[in-house]
Design an enzyme around this catalytic site. Structure first.
Site, PDB file in Angstrom:
ATOM      1  N   ASP A   1     -65.081 -24.827  26.547  1.00  0.00           N
ATOM      2  CA  ASP A   1     -64.837 -24.685  27.975  1.00  0.00           C
ATOM      3  C   ASP A   1     -65.384 -25.953  28.652  1.00  0.00           C
ATOM      4  O   ASP A   1     -65.923 -26.854  28.015  1.00  0.00           O
ATOM      5  CB  ASP A   1     -65.464 -23.396  28.509  1.00  0.00           C
ATOM      6  CG  ASP A   1     -64.823 -22.960  29.828  1.00  0.00           C
ATOM      7  OD1 ASP A   1     -64.125 -23.780  30.459  1.00  0.00           O
ATOM      8  OD2 ASP A   1     -65.023 -21.808  30.233  1.00  0.00           O
TER       9      ASP A   1
HETATM   10  C1  BGC Z   1     -63.282 -21.984  33.110  1.00  0.00           C
HETATM   11  C2  BGC Z   1     -62.146 -21.671  32.180  1.00  0.00           C
HETATM   12  C3  BGC Z   1     -60.977 -22.590  32.446  1.00  0.00           C
HETATM   13  C4  BGC Z   1     -61.445 -24.020  32.333  1.00  0.00           C
HETATM   14  C5  BGC Z   1     -60.356 -25.038  32.542  1.00  0.00           C
HETATM   15  C6  BGC Z   1     -63.593 -23.453  33.176  1.00  0.00           C
HETATM   16  O1  BGC Z   1     -64.489 -23.760  34.184  1.00  0.00           O
HETATM   17  O2  BGC Z   1     -64.435 -21.270  32.691  1.00  0.00           O
HETATM   18  O3  BGC Z   1     -61.771 -20.325  32.313  1.00  0.00           O
HETATM   19  O4  BGC Z   1     -59.941 -22.317  31.533  1.00  0.00           O
HETATM   20  O5  BGC Z   1     -62.448 -24.233  33.320  1.00  0.00           O
HETATM   21  O6  BGC Z   1     -59.953 -25.116  33.845  1.00  0.00           O
END
Ligand code: BGC
Length: 761
Positions: free
Chosen positions: A299
């Site tokens: 993430d």
């Molecule tokens: C979130 C994810 C998301 C990723 C990409 C993160 O901050 O936790 O759910 O897919 O960002 O945008």
């Protein structure tokens, strides 16, 4: 560290491979891999945010930056939207085209673009939106995640993007956590069923050959993300080892076995181990035990979090080595292409082995091959169903089935149509609030982008022309602070209530997402409670509409309302759906996919231990004990009534390999047609670990005409009644069980204890 017993119990392979190996896919992967330099391999393992390519306008790509990021660093993946906001399908496709052409020219390997499509094509200004996953869960109807997944994949592909960061399957077991609306409620079985349907709809049935109307999923966030001890996003969780396997892993397992091609890792930590450094979970449970050959992506900036936030690594080099050696295949960095050079350094000095590097690169290439990106880095295809009326109708139907009627005293609903209606509250005239986060912008911005859809107010005005007056009373302030409110209109709203016959008070939350959604008090805001109290003092009947991403506590104002509807986050057609439901043009059939708590110190889930209950002081294990909650999991009313009878089970005794056939009759005893979600529960009456009071084991949604009786059948593999014991093994223990459904129950006995020798069953 996970205990040695659990590790030992789980080290075996499952015996069945999650995604079947395809020889042609593997041959192509090897062919590409053998021609790659170390620098090219490192680049494939890095994913950057689109902002690193934007020019000063933030609306176009800067060619010099493209040269640097793709040409020089050879980065293999880009994510997110330009200028932090949705763009049209054409704009998105043009941007991807530019990146892809550069990638093919400079590296000869296609770039993979990924987007957070969370409840439909929610990062396209002209895409189709469906209700958020928590709403789809409330329908208890597997058809809706299927429909949403299909439309999401189709429209995302239409914008030249082959990868969505969906579905979300974090169990929503702590209402304080700001992301529970992103997934399918608190129950592992419901979550697993809905997430699997969405996964299959997005990817199609052959994970080795993803078609041009399908996309790769990234199931997330693997795993245990949703129960931080603090209730705040991205903070540590403590999860019992057996619960981790039995409950939190369940939806991921279901989706891995359905062919999920990628998974995104939990940003936080479990039992002291940041998930991004947890080799037991990433390499052990997923890659080894499931024989899963897909790709694990981090993430946002979570490798940096290993040293900057969690202090398990001293610096970036150590963090990257730690993550990749634990099983990470692609690093969402997201702003720093230097990560590529860090990987090169680590391979050169042996801290990442050549074998691990090649394994990770293979996984990235395999994904690209499976998506057909080498043959079709871009695709020339018509998408005539893009933003079709059919997708809109599906979204509306899902919203209707997801809004939950929780109270209807004196049958105040449906409205007669003759009443003078005061519409009030901060959520009455807000599309942003109806949609929640991940809607046109990360934090939600539907009013700005989608004014063509009806707010609750607009839908009620259209349905009851000339009958509606609007005074917000309390309003959300524009800007970044979603909790900021203006209560200066409270007096005006209360005064207007005096001239109304019924008050529709729309309260809840403004939109938010992730860490900005953290808050310190689960109670509905003081202003909004004051508004409801002021309105109630007029003596006029209140229909309370809850439009919120999590169940905000309303114990003190609920008694002031005649009717309560929780619409949660029903998206762009949610206002129309609500107006039709309040008018009685449609019937309610949603049920809560989570427990609606009443007290701040009693935030429970429905599958609690009876010993958690205050009435168990006498020492008896009372399976009929009811928690003091506002409304239980599975609760929801209708304009008709249903009676359950004749719960039958095919056998009174069973063993682990049996499949129990269960049936129950459901009769519509009212005067209107209706849909009923039929929920089947089990209780294990004696077990070697304290049993949950009950567990959902099956659900079906049926339509029943007035006076009609429908027999609902379930096939229940006895293995579904098993639990994970103290030694980490799945076990079904000899003894009595109770099945229950709609107030009916049946007893049955397991005649032989069975303990599985594979980690998953
Ligand atoms: C979130 C994810 C998301 C990723 C990409 C993160 O901050 O936790 O759910 O897919 O960002 O945008």
């Amino acid at each position: 560290m996970l205990s040695a017993t659990l590790l030992a119990a789980c080290s075996a392979n499952d015996g069945r491979q999650a995604i079947p190996t395809d020889k042609a896919v593997e041959a192509q992967v090897e062919q590409v891999l053998k021609g790659m330099t170390l620098e090219e391999k490192a680049g494939q393992l890095v994913q950057l945010n689109i902002s690193v390519l934007e020019d000063d306008t933030r609306e176009a790509i800067d060619p010099a930056k493209l040269d640097k990021i793709i040409g020089q660093y050879k980065v293999g993946s880009i994510l997110n939207v330009m200028h932090d906001a949705a763009h049209s399908r054409e704009q998105t496709a043009a941007m991807v085209r530019q990146i892809q052409e550069k990638s093919m020219e400079a590296i000869g390997i296609p770039c993979i673009y990924g987007l957070d499509m969370i409840h439909g094509a929610t990062y396209l200004t002209d895409g189709s939106f469906y209700p958020q996953e928590v709403n789809l869960a409330a329908t208890f109807n597997r058809e809706y995640p299927r429909l949403m997944g299909r439309a999401m994949a189709y429209e995302t592909r239409a914008a030249q993007v082959p990868w969505v960061f969906s579905p979300v399957m974090d169990l929503g077991r702590d209402p304080r956590w700001p992301r529970i609306w992103e997934s399918f409620g608190e129950d592992p079985y419901l979550q697993a069923e809905m997430a699997r349907e969405e996964t299959l709809a997005i990817q199609g049935s052959d994970p080795n050959h993803i078609g041009l109307e399908n996309a790769a999923v990234s199931i997330k966030h693997f795993m245990g993300y949703g129960v931080p001890v603090s209730g705040k996003d991205r903070t540590p969780a403590i999860i019992a080892e057996n619960d981790l396997r039995e409950k939190f892993f369940a939806p991921f397992l279901e989706c891995f076995r359905a062919g999920a091609l990628t998974a995104m890792v939990n940003s936080a930590s479990i039992n002291g181990i940041p998930t991004h450094a947890n080799a037991i979970l990433l390499s052990g449970w997923v890659k080894e035990q499931l024989g899963w050959d897909g790709m694990l992506v981090t993430d946002w900036a979570d490798i940096d979090n290993l040293f900057q936030r969690d202090h398990v690594a001293a610096d970036k080099h150590e963090a990257v080595a730690m993550g990749i050696n634990a099983g990470i295949d692609m690093i969402m960095d997201p702003y720093d292409p230097e990560c590529c050079n860090v990987i090169v350094d680590l391979v050169k000095d042996g801290r990442i082995s050549q074998a691990r590097l090649d394994d990770a690169v293979r996984r990235v290439l395999r994904l690209k091959v499976r998506l057909g990106l080498f043959e079709n880095p871009l695709w020339d295809k018509e998408y005539p169903e893009f933003a079709s009326e059919q997708f809109g109708r599906e979204s509306y139907a899902a919203a209707v089935e997801s809004e939950v009627l929780l109270k209807n005293e004196d049958n105040i609903l449906p409205l007669k149509g003759t009443e003078r209606i005061l519409v009030t509250g901060p959520n009455a005239n807000s599309l942003r609030a109806l949609n929640g986060g991940w809607s046109y912008r990360w934090q939600g911005a539907a009013d700005e982008f989608a004014p063509q859809y009806n707010t609750i107010l607009e839908a009620l005005e259209a349905r009851f022309p000339g009958k509606v007056r609007f005074e917000p009373g309390v309003s959300y302030l524009p800007g970044d602070d979603w909790q900021a409110e203006d209560a200066s209109g409270l007096g005006k709203a209360v005064a207007a209530a005096r001239g109304a016959d019924v008050i529709v008070a729309c309260v809840g939350e403004n939109s938010y997402c992730e860490t900005p959604g953290n808050m310190d008090d689960l109670n509905l805001s003081a202003n909004q409670k004051a508004l409801v109290k002021g309105l109630a003092a007029t003596g006029k009947p209140i229909v309370l509409i809850l439009n919120e991403g999590r169940p905000r506590l309303i114990g003190d104002i609920e008694p002031l309302a005649k009717a309560v509807v929780d619409v949660m986050l029903p998206s762009n057609y949610g206002g129309d759906a609500l107006a039709a439901l309040l008018a009685g043009d449609e019937n309610f059939s949603g049920k809560l996919p989570f427990t609606y708590s009443k007290h701040i110190n009693a935030l429970h889930t429905y599958d609690y231990k009876v010993s958690e209950h205050r009435e168990t002081m006498e020492g008896s294990y009372n399976y009929d004990a009811v928690m003091d909650v506002q409304w239980p999991f599975g609760f929801g009313l209708s304009y008709t009534s249903f009676a359950y009878s004749k719960l039958k089970v095919s056998q009174a005794d069973f063993k682990a390999g049996d499949v129990l056939k269960v049936s129950v009759d459901v009769t519509n005893t009212g005067t209107r047609a209706g849909k009923e979600a039929v929920l089947l529960y089990s209780s294990d009456l004696v077990a070697s670990l304290i049993p949950d009071v009950k567990r959902l084991r099956g659900f079906e949604k049926v339509s029943i005409e007035p006076g009609q009786t429908v027999t609902v059948n379930f096939e229940l593999p006895a293995s579904r009644l098993a639990f994970v014991g103290a030694d980490g093994r799945w076990r079904l223990e000899k003894g009595d069980f109770r099945l229950s459904c709609g107030g009916q129950s049946a007893m049955l006995s397991c005649t032989e204890t069975h303990i599985w020798d594979t980690p998953n069953i």
